[in-house]
Design a protein around this motif. Structure first.
Motif, mmCIF file in Angstrom:
data_model
loop_
_atom_site.group_PDB
_atom_site.id
_atom_site.type_symbol
_atom_site.label_atom_id
_atom_site.label_comp_id
_atom_site.label_asym_id
_atom_site.label_seq_id
_atom_site.Cartn_x
_atom_site.Cartn_y
_atom_site.Cartn_z
ATOM 1 N N MET A 1 0.803 -1.148 -0.028
ATOM 2 C CA MET A 1 0.007 -0.144 -0.029
ATOM 3 C C MET A 1 0.853 1.385 -0.023
ATOM 4 O O MET A 1 1.959 1.315 0.755
ATOM 5 N N THR A 2 0.563 2.318 -0.736
ATOM 6 C CA THR A 2 1.190 3.514 -0.550
ATOM 7 C C THR A 2 0.194 4.720 -0.853
ATOM 8 O O THR A 2 -0.998 4.593 -1.298
ATOM 9 N N TYR A 3 0.544 5.838 -0.176
ATOM 10 C CA TYR A 3 -0.213 7.046 -0.509
ATOM 11 C C TYR A 3 1.034 7.914 -1.307
ATOM 12 O O TYR A 3 1.811 8.379 -0.587
ATOM 13 N N PRO A 4 0.715 8.174 -2.527
ATOM 14 C CA PRO A 4 2.139 8.639 -3.281
ATOM 15 C C PRO A 4 1.951 10.318 -3.365
ATOM 16 O O PRO A 4 0.838 10.739 -3.078
ATOM 17 N N LYS A 5 3.072 10.773 -3.495
ATOM 18 C CA LYS A 5 3.113 12.036 -3.924
ATOM 19 C C LYS A 5 2.540 12.444 -5.314
ATOM 20 O O LYS A 5 2.788 11.472 -6.357
ATOM 21 N N PRO A 6 1.754 13.111 -5.525
ATOM 22 C CA PRO A 6 1.096 13.608 -6.688
ATOM 23 C C PRO A 6 2.004 13.623 -7.776
ATOM 24 O O PRO A 6 3.219 14.077 -7.711
ATOM 25 N N SER A 7 1.787 13.070 -8.978
ATOM 26 C CA SER A 7 2.447 13.065 -10.475
ATOM 27 C C SER A 7 3.719 12.461 -10.398
ATOM 28 O O SER A 7 4.942 12.830 -10.819
ATOM 29 N N THR A 8 3.841 11.375 -9.533
ATOM 30 C CA THR A 8 5.006 10.577 -9.541
ATOM 31 C C THR A 8 4.970 9.196 -9.755
ATOM 32 O O THR A 8 5.472 8.156 -9.059
#
Length: 355
Positions: free
Chosen positions: A170-177
């Motif tokens: 699971m991840t909560y990503p940095k946008p546009s990455t």
């Protein structure tokens, strides 16, 4: 306030939700995930209202995402049977409640360190097995293991731990990455395959990356919350337009001390001081050159120095929040409307800490 009355009769400040805009937001997002063949797991922290999650699941969502055990308890009580909590669970009080919750719903949790895993294992080794995902930091700089190797190592520890079942990543990503997220996931999946560890779920997330999810082909599901209402930050992220913002905070102009200053009755207890990178505290609809420059608890100070049009004392105004999730948590109830006529009033059932 009764159903069928105009929202203009409401006592301000109040958060109101446009039923039609919200329904369209649910529909458009679900159609996107159906089109790319990915499970969608809405994050209920945005609204904290079971009736809205029911609408999301009815549209095709696979279960829900919660951030707190108290949220998950409220939604399990409401009948939801597929819940992921994306926060490290620590301490006896949480673990005791988690064990009860695990008997009532198909529960999944996350972990990003050995201490959390060992605590979960100790709590669950003599009871119903708990599903655990490894949280990965793919660039957002928040929780999460830092490398694919560390993710694989923690997955192995979970798989070997009594009482636990490794369920995925699971991840909560940095946008546009998206490229970085895919690289992290694909490398981790290769390591897990090499170790003979199955990975049923690869959970990607976030409303700011909502319609870029197809750029992470390793993911099996996406989590997002803000999209149901949308807000100013989602417009900035390019995920919607202002017309797609279902939530407005209604406020009243209570003072015009000078020609360049107005004061509203919606302070930090209605709009939140969470700027989310903006220089002001929300967008004043119809007054694009006005700026909500400062908040105290019950006052919003509006800078009108660059505005040709100026609101009058007693005028009711609409504000698009910077961050709708926080605003929901500030109100006991949200008022829903269609074309300005109240359709229902829903309690924010999972608001705050349920003791």
């Amino acid at each position: 306030m009764c159903v069928g009355h105009s929202i203009h009769e409401l006592l301000t400040p109040v958060a109101v939700i446009d039923e039609d805009v919200m329904a369209t937001n649910i529909k458009v997002a679900q159609e996107y995930f159906d089109r790319i063949g990915r499970d969608f797991r809405p994050h209920i922290k945005t609204h904290k209202i079971p009736a809205l999650a029911m609408a999301q699941v009815a549209a095709g969502a696979k279960g829900i995402n919660c951030q707190k055990i108290s949220e998950a308890e409220v939604f399990a009580e409401a009948g939801f049977n597929d819940i992921l909590i994306t926060f490290n669970m620590l301490g006896r009080a949480r673990l005791d409640r988690l064990k009860i919750l695990n008997t009532r719903t198909d529960l999944k949790v996350v972990a990003d360190n050995d201490i959390v895993v060992d605590g979960l294992s100790q709590a669950f080794q003599d009871t119903q097995m708990l599903k655990v995902l490894v949280e990965c930091d793919t660039g957002a700089g928040r929780n999460g293991v830092q490398t694919p190797a560390a993710a694989a190592d923690l997955a192995r520890r979970i798989a070997d731990a009594p009482g636990l079942r490794f369920q995925g990543l699971m991840t909560y990503p940095k946008p546009s990455t998206e490229a970085a997220v895919e690289a992290f996931f694909s490398e981790t999946l290769a390591l897990l395959t090499e170790a003979g560890i199955e990975c049923p779920v690869v959970s990607h997330g976030g409303s700011p990356s909502l319609y870029d999810s197809d750029l992470v082909p390793s993911a099996t599901e996406h989590r997002a919350g803000t999209y149901i209402f949308n807000d100013r930050s989602m417009v900035r992220a390019g995920m919607c337009d202002f017309d797609d913002c279902a939530m407005h905070v209604l406020a009243t102009v209570v003072s015009r001390p000078t020609e360049t200053r107005a004061v509203l009755d919606a302070g930090s207890k209605a709009l939140t001081s969470d700027l989310l990178g903006f220089s002001d505290h929300g967008l004043l609809v119809g007054y694009p050159d006005a700026s909500i420059a400062a908040l105290s608890e019950e006052h919003a100070v509006v800078d009108l120095s660059r505005s040709d049009r100026k609101p009058d004392i007693g005028e009711r105004v609409r504000i698009i929040p910077n961050h709708t999730c926080v605003v929901s948590n500030l109100f006991d109830k949200l008022v829903f409307h269609r074309n300005g006529v109240v359709t229902r009033i829903e309690p924010v059932a999972a608001r705050g800490q349920v003791v």
